[in-house]
Design a protein around this motif. Structure first.
Motif, PDB file in Angstrom:
ATOM      1  N   GLY A 169     -19.558  30.696   8.999  1.00 51.55           N
ATOM      2  CA  GLY A 169     -18.688  31.556   8.217  1.00 51.55           C
ATOM      3  C   GLY A 169     -19.376  32.283   7.092  1.00 51.55           C
ATOM      4  N   LYS A 170     -18.546  32.844   6.237  1.00 51.45           N
ATOM      5  CA  LYS A 170     -19.009  33.636   5.109  1.00 51.45           C
ATOM      6  C   LYS A 170     -18.189  33.276   3.883  1.00 51.45           C
ATOM      7  CE  LYS A 170     -19.787  38.425   3.647  1.00 51.45           C
ATOM      8  NZ  LYS A 170     -19.728  39.853   4.056  1.00 51.45           N
ATOM      9  N   LEU A 171     -18.890  32.999   2.785  1.00 48.21           N
ATOM     10  CA  LEU A 171     -18.210  32.726   1.525  1.00 48.21           C
ATOM     11  C   LEU A 171     -17.628  34.009   0.949  1.00 48.21           C
ATOM     12  CD1 LEU A 171     -20.757  30.302  -0.126  1.00 48.21           C
ATOM     13  CD2 LEU A 171     -18.341  29.817   0.135  1.00 48.21           C
ATOM     14  N   VAL A 172     -16.367  33.959   0.588  1.00 50.55           N
ATOM     15  CA  VAL A 172     -15.713  35.101  -0.056  1.00 50.55           C
ATOM     16  C   VAL A 172     -15.012  34.588  -1.309  1.00 50.55           C
ATOM     17  CG1 VAL A 172     -15.431  36.394   2.085  1.00 50.55           C
ATOM     18  CG2 VAL A 172     -13.617  34.836   1.352  1.00 50.55           C
ATOM     19  N   ASN A 173     -14.354  35.478  -2.040  1.00 50.16           N
ATOM     20  CA  ASN A 173     -13.736  35.088  -3.308  1.00 50.16           C
ATOM     21  C   ASN A 173     -12.693  33.989  -3.178  1.00 50.16           C
ATOM     22  OD1 ASN A 173     -15.226  36.753  -4.956  1.00 50.16           O
ATOM     23  ND2 ASN A 173     -13.768  38.433  -4.871  1.00 50.16           N
ATOM     24  N   LYS A 174     -11.948  34.004  -2.071  1.00 54.56           N
ATOM     25  CA  LYS A 174     -10.816  33.077  -1.948  1.00 54.56           C
ATOM     26  C   LYS A 174     -11.080  31.898  -1.025  1.00 54.56           C
ATOM     27  CE  LYS A 174      -7.378  36.635  -2.994  1.00 54.56           C
ATOM     28  NZ  LYS A 174      -6.146  37.343  -2.525  1.00 54.56           N
ATOM     29  N   GLY A 175     -12.301  31.783  -0.487  1.00 56.60           N
ATOM     30  CA  GLY A 175     -12.593  30.661   0.389  1.00 56.60           C
ATOM     31  C   GLY A 175     -13.738  30.949   1.329  1.00 56.60           C
ATOM     32  N   VAL A 176     -13.671  30.334   2.516  1.00 59.36           N
ATOM     33  CA  VAL A 176     -14.689  30.544   3.550  1.00 59.36           C
ATOM     34  C   VAL A 176     -14.008  31.177   4.763  1.00 59.36           C
ATOM     35  CG1 VAL A 176     -16.463  29.476   4.995  1.00 59.36           C
ATOM     36  CG2 VAL A 176     -15.919  28.487   2.759  1.00 59.36           C
ATOM     37  N   LYS A 177     -14.529  32.322   5.185  1.00 58.91           N
ATOM     38  CA  LYS A 177     -13.979  33.023   6.342  1.00 58.91           C
ATOM     39  C   LYS A 177     -14.897  32.858   7.550  1.00 58.91           C
ATOM     40  CE  LYS A 177     -11.073  36.697   4.400  1.00 58.91           C
ATOM     41  NZ  LYS A 177     -10.846  38.161   4.349  1.00 58.91           N
ATOM     42  N   LYS A 181     -11.363  35.630   9.532  1.00 57.94           N
ATOM     43  CA  LYS A 181     -10.149  34.850   9.249  1.00 57.94           C
ATOM     44  C   LYS A 181     -10.456  33.722   8.278  1.00 57.94           C
ATOM     45  CE  LYS A 181      -7.917  35.773  13.712  1.00 57.94           C
ATOM     46  NZ  LYS A 181      -7.292  35.161  14.916  1.00 57.94           N
ATOM     47  N   MET A 182      -9.521  33.469   7.368  1.00 59.30           N
ATOM     48  CA  MET A 182      -9.711  32.429   6.369  1.00 59.30           C
ATOM     49  C   MET A 182      -9.678  31.055   7.035  1.00 59.30           C
ATOM     50  SD  MET A 182     -10.366  31.925   3.196  1.00 59.30           S
ATOM     51  CE  MET A 182      -9.924  33.497   2.425  1.00 59.30           C
ATOM     52  N   ALA A 183     -10.803  30.349   6.991  1.00 57.73           N
ATOM     53  CA  ALA A 183     -10.898  29.028   7.593  1.00 57.73           C
ATOM     54  C   ALA A 183     -10.663  27.926   6.567  1.00 57.73           C
ATOM     55  CB  ALA A 183     -12.273  28.855   8.249  1.00 57.73           C
ATOM     56  N   ILE A 184     -11.177  28.147   5.355  1.00 58.76           N
ATOM     57  CA  ILE A 184     -11.002  27.162   4.289  1.00 58.76           C
ATOM     58  C   ILE A 184     -10.582  27.899   3.021  1.00 58.76           C
ATOM     59  CG2 ILE A 184     -12.066  25.341   2.912  1.00 58.76           C
ATOM     60  CD1 ILE A 184     -14.127  24.965   5.110  1.00 58.76           C
ATOM     61  N   PRO A 185      -9.314  27.872   2.667  1.00 63.65           N
ATOM     62  CA  PRO A 185      -8.877  28.524   1.420  1.00 63.65           C
ATOM     63  C   PRO A 185      -9.205  27.660   0.211  1.00 63.65           C
ATOM     64  CG  PRO A 185      -7.004  27.539   2.550  1.00 63.65           C
ATOM     65  CD  PRO A 185      -8.193  27.328   3.441  1.00 63.65           C
ATOM     66  N   PHE A 186      -9.618  28.309  -0.876  1.00 63.10           N
ATOM     67  CA  PHE A 186      -9.890  27.592  -2.106  1.00 63.10           C
ATOM     68  C   PHE A 186      -8.600  27.384  -2.895  1.00 63.10           C
ATOM     69  CE2 PHE A 186     -14.408  29.501  -2.203  1.00 63.10           C
ATOM     70  CZ  PHE A 186     -14.902  28.411  -1.493  1.00 63.10           C
ATOM     71  N   PHE A 187      -8.616  26.355  -3.754  1.00 57.37           N
ATOM     72  CA  PHE A 187      -7.494  26.123  -4.660  1.00 57.37           C
ATOM     73  C   PHE A 187      -7.316  27.338  -5.580  1.00 57.37           C
ATOM     74  CE2 PHE A 187      -9.015  21.512  -4.396  1.00 57.37           C
ATOM     75  CZ  PHE A 187      -8.107  21.195  -3.391  1.00 57.37           C
ATOM     76  N   ILE A 231     -22.343  34.271  -2.984  1.00 57.49           N
ATOM     77  CA  ILE A 231     -22.329  34.950  -1.681  1.00 57.49           C
ATOM     78  C   ILE A 231     -23.709  35.508  -1.356  1.00 57.49           C
ATOM     79  CG2 ILE A 231     -21.389  36.941  -0.433  1.00 57.49           C
ATOM     80  CD1 ILE A 231     -18.766  36.490  -2.044  1.00 57.49           C
ATOM     81  N   ASP A 232     -24.361  36.127  -2.348  1.00 54.43           N
ATOM     82  CA  ASP A 232     -25.687  36.709  -2.117  1.00 54.43           C
ATOM     83  C   ASP A 232     -26.705  35.649  -1.704  1.00 54.43           C
ATOM     84  OD1 ASP A 232     -24.745  39.216  -2.749  1.00 54.43           O
ATOM     85  OD2 ASP A 232     -25.508  39.216  -4.804  1.00 54.43           O
ATOM     86  N   ILE A 233     -26.682  34.494  -2.377  1.00 56.72           N
ATOM     87  CA  ILE A 233     -27.628  33.426  -2.040  1.00 56.72           C
ATOM     88  C   ILE A 233     -27.340  32.883  -0.651  1.00 56.72           C
ATOM     89  CG2 ILE A 233     -28.424  31.110  -2.659  1.00 56.72           C
ATOM     90  CD1 ILE A 233     -27.776  31.842  -5.595  1.00 56.72           C
TER      91      ILE A 233
END
Length: 241
Positions: A169-177, A181-187, A231-233
């Motif tokens: 996946g890919k780290l985004v602002n609201k979780g991991v996509k 598609k959002m696979a792991i939403p952050f609190f 995300i960049d790292i």
């Protein structure tokens, strides 16, 4: 990117105020002086970045004797939320080894060097690198950190599942996509709420809204790295071509 945004903000506020306050040649002179000051400030930041990059290279030469051919470039000079640059922060550098040939390619091991700074690392005399603590990681260590980070950022606690999702996946602002598609939403936390995990003998990791907090036990400094830099790292290690 931050520097460009800051430059545009200064320009947008400088021109209207100066032109409204004065209608003669003095306004033009004031604006010109402001532009010269901005240019000098940008040049000073670039000079500091060059010094930081040189110091990081010297640290690698002194502490990594088996690294004989490598590239070192600044990834983020101020990898925290945009605040006072003299306060506790982190500089990140991407390092990649290569085989010395006539036309070399960066095809070797990737690492990231963190330079954690303490309060007052930049003052009127320049940069004090005695206030920088260095921390070198590879992709395996970064994945361990991200697994620990996402564990405290979300309801997903299975480390095997987290590892697989982060690789795909890919780290985004609201979780991991994964595949858009959002696979792991952050609190959804407010700005004054933190979730903490004791990651290692060197640091604790904190989840706060849109940032990764790193608490350095030795210096007792808390640095919040913006999600964009995380995300960049992550992309540097796992998704760059």
């Amino acid at each position: 990117m931050r520097k460009s945004i800051l430059f545009l903000i200064i320009i947008s506020t400088l021109f209207p105020r100066q032109l409204k306050a004065q209608n003669d040649g003095a306004a033009v002179a004031a604006v010109a002086g402001g532009l010269l000051a901005i240019g000098a400030g940008i040049a000073a930041v670039e000079q500091m970045k060059e010094r930081a990059e040189l110091t990081a290279t010297q640290w690698v030469l002194a502490n990594e004797p088996n690294m004989n051919s490598f590239s070192l470039k600044t990834l983020a000079f101020d990898g925290k939320k945009l605040k006072d640059i003299s306060s506790a922060s982190v500089i990140t550098f991407k390092i990649q080894e290569f085989t010395p040939v006539s036309d070399p390619e960066l095809d070797g091991k990737k690492q990231v060097l963190f330079g954690f700074t303490s309060q007052g690392w930049i003052n009127e005399y320049g940069i004090n690198f005695d206030k920088v603590k260095w921390y070198l990681i590879d992709s395996k260590e970064w994945m361990k950190m991200m697994v620990a980070y996402v564990k405290v950022s979300s309801e997903e606690k299975n480390e095997t599942s987290l590892n697989e999702t982060l690789l795909k996946g890919k780290l985004v602002n609201k979780g991991v996509k994964v595949k858009g598609k959002m696979a792991i939403p952050f609190f959804k936390l407010s700005g004054d709420m933190y979730v903490v995990t004791d990651y290692s003998s060197d640091m604790k990791l904190l989840y706060n809204e849109r940032s990764l907090g790193i608490f350095l036990k030795e210096t007792r400094d808390l640095v919040q790295i913006g999600r964009g830099d995380i995300i960049d790292i992550h992309e540097y290690f796992f998704q760059e071509e």
